[in-house]
Design a protein around this motif. Structure first.
Motif, PDB file in Angstrom:
ATOM      1  N   THR A  24       0.835  -1.209   0.000  1.00 28.54           N
ATOM      2  CA  THR A  24       0.000   0.000   0.000  1.00 28.54           C
ATOM      3  C   THR A  24       0.869   1.258   0.000  1.00 28.54           C
ATOM      4  O   THR A  24       0.581   2.228  -0.690  1.00 28.54           O
ATOM      5  CB  THR A  24      -0.898   0.011   1.265  1.00 28.54           C
ATOM      6  N   THR A  25       1.941   1.211   0.780  1.00 26.16           N
ATOM      7  CA  THR A  25       2.838   2.364   0.857  1.00 26.16           C
ATOM      8  C   THR A  25       3.522   2.615  -0.482  1.00 26.16           C
ATOM      9  O   THR A  25       3.621   3.751  -0.943  1.00 26.16           O
ATOM     10  CB  THR A  25       3.902   2.126   1.952  1.00 26.16           C
ATOM     11  N   LEU A  26       3.996   1.518  -1.104  1.00 26.67           N
ATOM     12  CA  LEU A  26       4.652   1.647  -2.408  1.00 26.67           C
ATOM     13  C   LEU A  26       3.697   2.236  -3.436  1.00 26.67           C
ATOM     14  O   LEU A  26       4.051   3.115  -4.214  1.00 26.67           O
ATOM     15  CB  LEU A  26       5.133   0.264  -2.889  1.00 26.67           C
ATOM     16  N   GLN A  27       2.468   1.723  -3.409  1.00 29.27           N
ATOM     17  CA  GLN A  27       1.457   2.171  -4.365  1.00 29.27           C
ATOM     18  C   GLN A  27       1.156   3.664  -4.175  1.00 29.27           C
ATOM     19  O   GLN A  27       1.184   4.442  -5.125  1.00 29.27           O
ATOM     20  CB  GLN A  27       0.184   1.325  -4.160  1.00 29.27           C
ATOM     21  N   LYS A 100       8.927   2.703  -5.738  1.00 29.46           N
ATOM     22  CA  LYS A 100       9.923   2.583  -4.678  1.00 29.46           C
ATOM     23  C   LYS A 100       9.705   3.743  -3.723  1.00 29.46           C
ATOM     24  O   LYS A 100       9.153   4.776  -4.093  1.00 29.46           O
ATOM     25  CB  LYS A 100      11.341   2.585  -5.240  1.00 29.46           C
ATOM     26  N   VAL A 101      10.121   3.519  -2.484  1.00 28.14           N
ATOM     27  CA  VAL A 101       9.955   4.576  -1.487  1.00 28.14           C
ATOM     28  C   VAL A 101      11.331   4.955  -0.965  1.00 28.14           C
ATOM     29  O   VAL A 101      12.139   4.087  -0.654  1.00 28.14           O
ATOM     30  CB  VAL A 101       9.071   4.100  -0.305  1.00 28.14           C
ATOM     31  N   PHE A 148      24.644   5.458   8.508  1.00 33.23           N
ATOM     32  CA  PHE A 148      23.513   5.180   7.633  1.00 33.23           C
ATOM     33  C   PHE A 148      23.034   6.446   6.934  1.00 33.23           C
ATOM     34  O   PHE A 148      22.934   7.500   7.560  1.00 33.23           O
ATOM     35  CB  PHE A 148      22.346   4.576   8.424  1.00 33.23           C
ATOM     36  N   GLY A 149      22.749   6.322   5.634  1.00 30.27           N
ATOM     37  CA  GLY A 149      22.192   7.436   4.874  1.00 30.27           C
ATOM     38  C   GLY A 149      20.761   7.119   4.481  1.00 30.27           C
ATOM     39  O   GLY A 149      20.027   6.517   5.256  1.00 30.27           O
ATOM     40  N   SER A 150      20.384   7.478   3.266  1.00 32.53           N
ATOM     41  CA  SER A 150      19.010   7.224   2.837  1.00 32.53           C
ATOM     42  C   SER A 150      18.842   5.750   2.465  1.00 32.53           C
ATOM     43  O   SER A 150      19.811   5.013   2.334  1.00 32.53           O
ATOM     44  CB  SER A 150      18.671   8.099   1.642  1.00 32.53           C
ATOM     45  N   ALA A 151      17.600   5.332   2.305  1.00 37.30           N
ATOM     46  CA  ALA A 151      17.324   3.946   1.932  1.00 37.30           C
ATOM     47  C   ALA A 151      16.164   3.913   0.947  1.00 37.30           C
ATOM     48  O   ALA A 151      15.373   4.858   0.889  1.00 37.30           O
ATOM     49  CB  ALA A 151      16.984   3.121   3.170  1.00 37.30           C
TER      50      ALA A 151
END
Ligand SMILES: [Zn+2]
Length: 380
Positions: A24-27, A100-101, A148-151
């Protein structure tokens, strides 16, 4: 200062409920990207983050249900798409086909290395998901070394993965500080031969790999003969497996070279042949079918360079000319010095004799020593 970056792939182990939340989040994220892109395009290709955010932020929150940070990340993704389009003087309506998120560390995702879980934001709430990570990537999850950076959350064939960027600032290694020089010759008989200033040597044998590789060649031929659709699919899967096999071997060889360099000195320097001007494909085909893929050869260099940099080890490149024909003792260069059949190098001038696989590594090392000396005297 140098900044090292690496993308670490975490395979997420999701429950069916979590899978729905991620889907749902990806969509929603993809729809939000396309909506934002349309607004940016209609307003002449907005490439400034703040400006774009003013237009769409409310909608991203209310209509698409994105959390604050995710809405910001959508704006910044779209803004940078139009910024690069503008710099190429090509304004087109950008459409995001793949979902993609993008996540920012701490704000909408975190990694708990100890219990091997990630906490990531979805539309409703943050969820805690266990992950699997390959051994090659594991060292990059050390928070004392890497930040850690972005993902990016991406759907995979079988589920979901989180691609996490890790960063590390380092001092650039300088040749003046080296206390050991290691020459590395890459080849067929031995994937790598490394030798240091004490003439200590490391051989990484190619034969077991050669055999396995031959198996793949036979399998491929058989499948090609069949020519059916299922054979073609199988062929593709085999190719994938073969590539992963080579990649894995290259990691091992590179690790062995780094380990050898580290035991040779406190500030070692690795010397490689510069193969950029060599027609690798032709050379390789003549020499051995094993290096059918010249990418595997180039990949080994990338791995050595990358791992060396991460350890603060300098890598130099030297000319590859005549490295297998030149006498390491007197410098006499002649093709006949090398007896390939018997793996023997015998100098026609001074009669110095040596295993022929070692000659390359010694010459490469000596060229590296020379180059370092030049750097020191010229100060370049
Ligand atoms: Zn000689």
């Amino acid at each position: 200062m140098l900044e090292l970056m690496r993308t670490v792939r975490l395979k997420l182990i999701v429950s069916s409920e979590q899978a729905v939340a991620l889907q749902t989040t990806l969509q929603a994220n993809r729809e939000a990207l396309n909506y934002t892109s349309q607004v940016a395009y209609e307003k002449g290709g907005i490439s400034a983050f703040k400006q774009l955010q003013q237009f769409v932020y409310r909608d991203l929150r209310d209509k698409f249900g994105l959390k604050s940070q995710m809405a910001c990340n959508v704006c910044s993704t779209v803004a940078s798409t139009y910024a690069s389009a503008k710099s190429n003087n090509r304004l087109v309506h950008a459409i995001y086909k793949h979902s993609k998120v993008v996540y920012s560390y701490n704000r909408d995702y975190t990694v708990q290395v100890d219990d091997q879980t990630v906490s990531i934001g979805t539309l409703n709430k943050r969820i805690k998901v266990p992950f699997l990570v390959g051994n090659n990537y594991r060292p990059y999850l050390d928070p004392s070394l890497w930040e850690f950076g972005s993902a990016e959350l991406v759907p995979t064939r079988k589920g979901y993965a989180l691609h996490v960027v890790v960063k590390r600032a380092m001092d650039e290694p300088i040749p003046q500080a080296c206390d050991a020089v290691i020459g590395v010759d890459r080849g067929m008989n031995f994937l790598a031969v490394a030798t240091n200033h004490h003439d200590e040597t490391m051989f990484y044998k190619g034969r077991p790999i050669k055999n396995k590789k031959a198996k793949y060649v036979r399998l491929r031929k058989a499948l090609q003969r069949q020519g059916t659709r299922s054979a073609k699919r199988k062929l593709q899967r085999t190719a994938g497996r073969e590539n992963r096999f080579m990649t894995n071997i290259n990691h091992q060889v590179a690790n062995a070279i780094i380990a050898f360099a580290k035991q040779s000195g406190n500030k070692p320097c690795i010397v490689l042949e510069d193969l950029t001007h060599i027609n690798l494909r032709a050379t390789v085909r003549l020499a051995d079918r094993y290096w059918r893929f010249s990418w595997a050869f180039a990949q080994l260099e990338t791995f050595i360079r990358y791992k060396a940099l991460a350890e603060g080890i300098l890598v130099l490149s030297v000319s590859a000319k005549y490295t297998s024909q030149k006498c390491p003792k007197c410098g006499h260069t002649e093709r006949a010095n090398r007896d390939k059949q018997n793996h023997r190098f015998t100098c026609k001038a001074c009669h110095y004799t040596l295993n022929d696989d070692l000659v390359g590594a010694r010459n490469i090392r000596d060229r590296g020593v020379e180059q370092r000396h030049q750097i020191e005297t010229i100060g370049a």
